[in-house]
Design an enzyme around this catalytic site. Sequence first.
Site, PDB file in Angstrom:
ATOM      1  N   GLY A   1      23.552  39.915   7.857  1.00  0.00           N
ATOM      2  CA  GLY A   1      22.323  39.575   7.160  1.00  0.00           C
ATOM      3  C   GLY A   1      22.424  38.167   6.597  1.00  0.00           C
TER       4      GLY A   1
ATOM      5  N   ASN B   1      34.149  44.386   1.551  1.00  0.00           N
ATOM      6  CA  ASN B   1      34.115  45.556   2.417  1.00  0.00           C
ATOM      7  C   ASN B   1      35.478  45.730   3.059  1.00  0.00           C
ATOM      8  OD1 ASN B   1      33.469  47.627   4.138  1.00  0.00           O
ATOM      9  ND2 ASN B   1      31.967  46.483   5.339  1.00  0.00           N
TER      10      ASN B   1
ATOM     11  N   THR C   1      27.524  48.905  10.058  1.00  0.00           N
ATOM     12  CA  THR C   1      28.362  49.534  11.076  1.00  0.00           C
ATOM     13  C   THR C   1      28.197  51.045  11.057  1.00  0.00           C
ATOM     14  OG1 THR C   1      29.975  47.733  10.884  1.00  0.00           O
ATOM     15  CG2 THR C   1      30.725  49.772  11.916  1.00  0.00           C
TER      16      THR C   1
ATOM     17  N   GLU D   1      23.245  35.190   4.389  1.00  0.00           N
ATOM     18  CA  GLU D   1      24.413  35.016   3.524  1.00  0.00           C
ATOM     19  C   GLU D   1      24.273  33.755   2.677  1.00  0.00           C
ATOM     20  OE1 GLU D   1      27.973  37.291   5.979  1.00  0.00           O
ATOM     21  OE2 GLU D   1      28.081  35.126   5.678  1.00  0.00           O
TER      22      GLU D   1
ATOM     23  N   SER E   1      34.852  45.387   7.276  1.00  0.00           N
ATOM     24  CA  SER E   1      33.733  44.470   7.511  1.00  0.00           C
ATOM     25  C   SER E   1      33.739  43.987   8.959  1.00  0.00           C
ATOM     26  CB  SER E   1      33.830  43.273   6.560  1.00  0.00           C
ATOM     27  OG  SER E   1      32.812  42.344   6.828  1.00  0.00           O
ATOM     28  N   SER E   2      32.598  44.094   9.626  1.00  0.00           N
ATOM     29  CA  SER E   2      32.466  43.565  10.985  1.00  0.00           C
ATOM     30  C   SER E   2      32.417  42.040  10.906  1.00  0.00           C
ATOM     31  CB  SER E   2      31.193  44.087  11.650  1.00  0.00           C
ATOM     32  OG  SER E   2      31.227  45.485  11.762  1.00  0.00           O
TER      33      SER E   2
ATOM     34  N   SER F   1      27.568  42.175   4.157  1.00  0.00           N
ATOM     35  CA  SER F   1      28.814  42.878   4.407  1.00  0.00           C
ATOM     36  C   SER F   1      28.991  43.977   3.357  1.00  0.00           C
ATOM     37  CB  SER F   1      29.995  41.898   4.344  1.00  0.00           C
ATOM     38  OG  SER F   1      31.208  42.570   4.510  1.00  0.00           O
ATOM     39  N   GLY F   2      29.265  45.191   3.834  1.00  0.00           N
ATOM     40  CA  GLY F   2      29.420  46.315   2.930  1.00  0.00           C
ATOM     41  C   GLY F   2      28.145  47.097   2.692  1.00  0.00           C
TER      42      GLY F   2
END
Length: 1051
Positions: free
Chosen positions: A421, A190, A145, A423, A193-194, A140-141
């Site tokens: 990804g 983020n 996206t 985690e 973040s998605s 994330s970040g």
Amino acid sequence: MKSLPGTTLVDCSRLPVMFFFRLAVGSDGIRVMMESALTARDRVGVQDFVLLENHTSEVAFIENLRKRFKENLIYTYIGSVLVSMNPYKELEIYTKQHMERYRGVNFYEVSPHIYAVADNAYRSMRTERRDQCILISGESGAGKTEASKKVLQYYAVTCPASEHVQTVKDRLLQSNPVLEAFGNAKTLRNDNSSRFGKYMDIQFDFKGAPVGGHIINYLLEKSRVVHQSHGERNFHIFYQLIEGGEDDLLRRLGLEKNAQQYQYLVKGNCPKVSSINDRNDWKIMRKALSIIGFTDDEVEELLNIIASVLHLGNVQYGGEDSGSAYITTETQIKYLARLLGVDGTVLKEALTHKKIIAKGEELMSPLNQEQAASARDALSKAIYGRTFTWLVNKINDSLAFKDDSFNSKNASVIGLLDIYGFEVFQNNSFEQFCINYCNEKLQQLFIELTLKSEQEEYEAEGITWEPVQYFNNKIICDLVEEKFKGIISILDEECLRPGDASDITFLEKLEDTVGGHAHFLTHKLADGKTRKVMGREEFRLIHYAGEVNYNVNGQLLNGGQRLKIKKPKESASLNKSGHLCPQIFSQTATQFKNSLAKLMEILMSKEPSYVRCIKPNDAKQAGRFDEVLIRHQVKYLGLMENLRVRRAGFAYRRRYETFLQRYKSLCPDTWPNWDGRLVDGVSTLVKYLGYKPEEYKLGRTKIFIRFPKTLFATEDALEVRKHSLATKLQSSWKGYSQKTKYRKMRQSAVKIQAWWRGILARREAKRRREAANTIRRFVKGFIYRHQPRCPENEYFLDYVRYSFLMKLHRSLPKTVLDKSWPTPPPALIEASEQLRKLCMQNMVWKYCKNINSEWKHQLEQKMVASEIFKDKKDNYPQSVPKLFVGTRLSGEDINPKLQQAVGNEKMKYAVPVTKYDRKGYKARNRQLMLMADSAIIVEEAKLKQRIDYSSLKGISVSSLSDGMFVLHVACEDNKQKGDVVLQSEHVIETLTKVAICADKMNSININQGSIKFNVAQGKEGIIDFTSGSELLIAKAKNGHLSVTAPRLNSR
């Protein structure tokens, strides 16, 4: 020869012979081949990690990333895999000019870029008629996206367009803000973040134009609807609705324009974020919905459901004496009944009772408060999850190509996968389990397809394939997904079995079934050393990227069981309405496994491209390279494994024509042209260069080079060769051009000279006549210079004035301190004074204009310090040239617990000080922090004393060079123990800051000899100050605090 900053290097082998030398061009210039940048590899690294000499070294891998990141080169290849670093700033590399530069160009003829991957996938789809997919992964970040947006923008700009195609492009692009509003949220890592995985298919017709699309979503983080960690937010749509919704809309939905009123929006304590404009995003989202094709009724219904989730969160329960729960907020039930279109009585019963079926009979059993709250939250998550699925399906309907004449068999597809990804957190739950399982499958797919493509290329070129040793993670995938014996199957079995299933029984079942697996471990099965770092409710999986501990306490089992428990209530509560009538729930883990299996089938049917996204730091700061964090991501993205597989054979391969065209100048037999077969030319060239047999292989159409150092040596030799070729070509061209130019100039000069001599002679005669008249007028004016202005002296007087003004122009003062001014003639004395004033005003205005806000603030502080200490404090002159700083303590120097205790109070200044006890004068290290309304004294994480500025009577300081000062506090304040005796190495700066913050400029007393202060109410202490050779602070025999300080200046 190194390239200039901001330039690119041209592949000279593609230019005509006469221009065979290096050209330096700007960012809008000529394309760059990968080999052309190798000469600058020491400064900017290599564009392809495959060309790293020490390809097995993680240190060399990260150092290459660091070099490129420092030069704002955020993209690097691992063969055909693109590694992308998030720069956390805008880079001018996404313009239409850049898109055109990458359009239709061979993959390695341009520097690494997301556009190169997008264009390569598009061209492969068009030429090979095979579906493609681009897999984007990362933390994330890391920029996943944004990467997917850039791919969509690239296709929107570069693909053929028509009226219908333009509509599809617009809908594809506008699906992003809608999905971000409903599926993205602010997290600690983020701000956008998605919180779901997304796979998008873009359909192209036989002309290569996008004609439709389809989106599949995975693993929406529904738990965020009801709970957010501190510093995080719920999904964007809730805040956009509240901030941007019109008053009439909010009134119909029963909402207030205040996020703090809703329980589901206050748990993260972060309703507003500086980087997010909810009001503007709301407008963008509403516009996107209309472009996609949502009707007003559909938008109204969608917003009704979103509002109902907020109202559900505000449903509160009370407890009866029997323990049963009842709803205390009838208003929320009325709103919910209207918004969801259900019967309020049935809804209340569903939220406070559960249905039990025993021997064919249905019984309604009341819930206690905790169970009812859990039921409410489960319903909220289910409603939002179903709404998100409906939204995606609606977007898919909008993107679907509905032309009956369109033949889907002739259509081609490019898939775009944007998914989490690998985690690893401090506490890994069911969601991390699913995410990492997904990444295991993707890694398995990647290795299989990479090896397959490598083997196919070797076989096509007639090169012997050498088997590659790699870690096959199929054993881990089987551990998770195997029927009857996998973790997910065990989870399903535990959820469905009769009796009281719990997290612990699930963990025990795992130990009994897969306890002997080499990649599975629990606290019970671990050795003594491992047990120290594992909890009793955890189990460990050894993934391809490392070890991860998963907590089953309220996480894994709930992922499967809670939906099963909630099903009767949801069915009872919503069956009356056609809007949200739920289907039968299946276990979440099994559902995700099945979805993932379908995704693997989709990806296996397509030609993949990979984008691995890395974030350089957690602070979202541009230019900051956190090596520890990046090493963590390199490991969990499997990049070193990718590189090792790619380098198992030959590091470099090129078609014969490309290789020969570039390096033919290095061999006399192939320069300037080779007329024979290409393979013979390449063979002749490499033999002349001294390639050893083990360094290369010749295929059917390509040369394969095993070691990067062989390519580097060849490129360096070409770099040297270019200089001699360029010198020879330049000399021949210059000789020819200069001879031709000379002949033309000689013929022209003969004609021009005669004409020009006549002009010069006529000009000279005219100039002499004018000069004689000027001298005559000047002499006559000098004679009549003392008479009033008349025709005889006006020329002379004007000349005198002009001379003065020109002299003034050349010798104007340069600074406000320069008082020089030329002496004016009598007639210009008054004008000279006016000009002098205007000049001074202009210089003063320019000086003031050039002062920036920071320097102005610095001067204001220095003015305050001057008013207080000038000619009063001995060490004041030494502080004048030293700039005051914003604070003497960085964020790392301040204990996080203290920051939490202070809360949202803004710290204006902080400095380390020494505090002397009022009894005994014992020195103690403290921190003095100036807040908006008070000064606080801190000992590590403990707030020792807070002094409100209103209770600060005054400040006393000596006239010597010591750093001692006393804060006099009003005795009426029972919270204060007495005056505070402090010492600071930056006493002038510190007291100036205190005076400004507390508005006590006139309350600082500079004493000579001694300072009296209150030890406690009714008791005084004394500090004696004397001059000496060095600074000494000690308690004197008379009980006073004795301070001896050297005298630095004499007053």
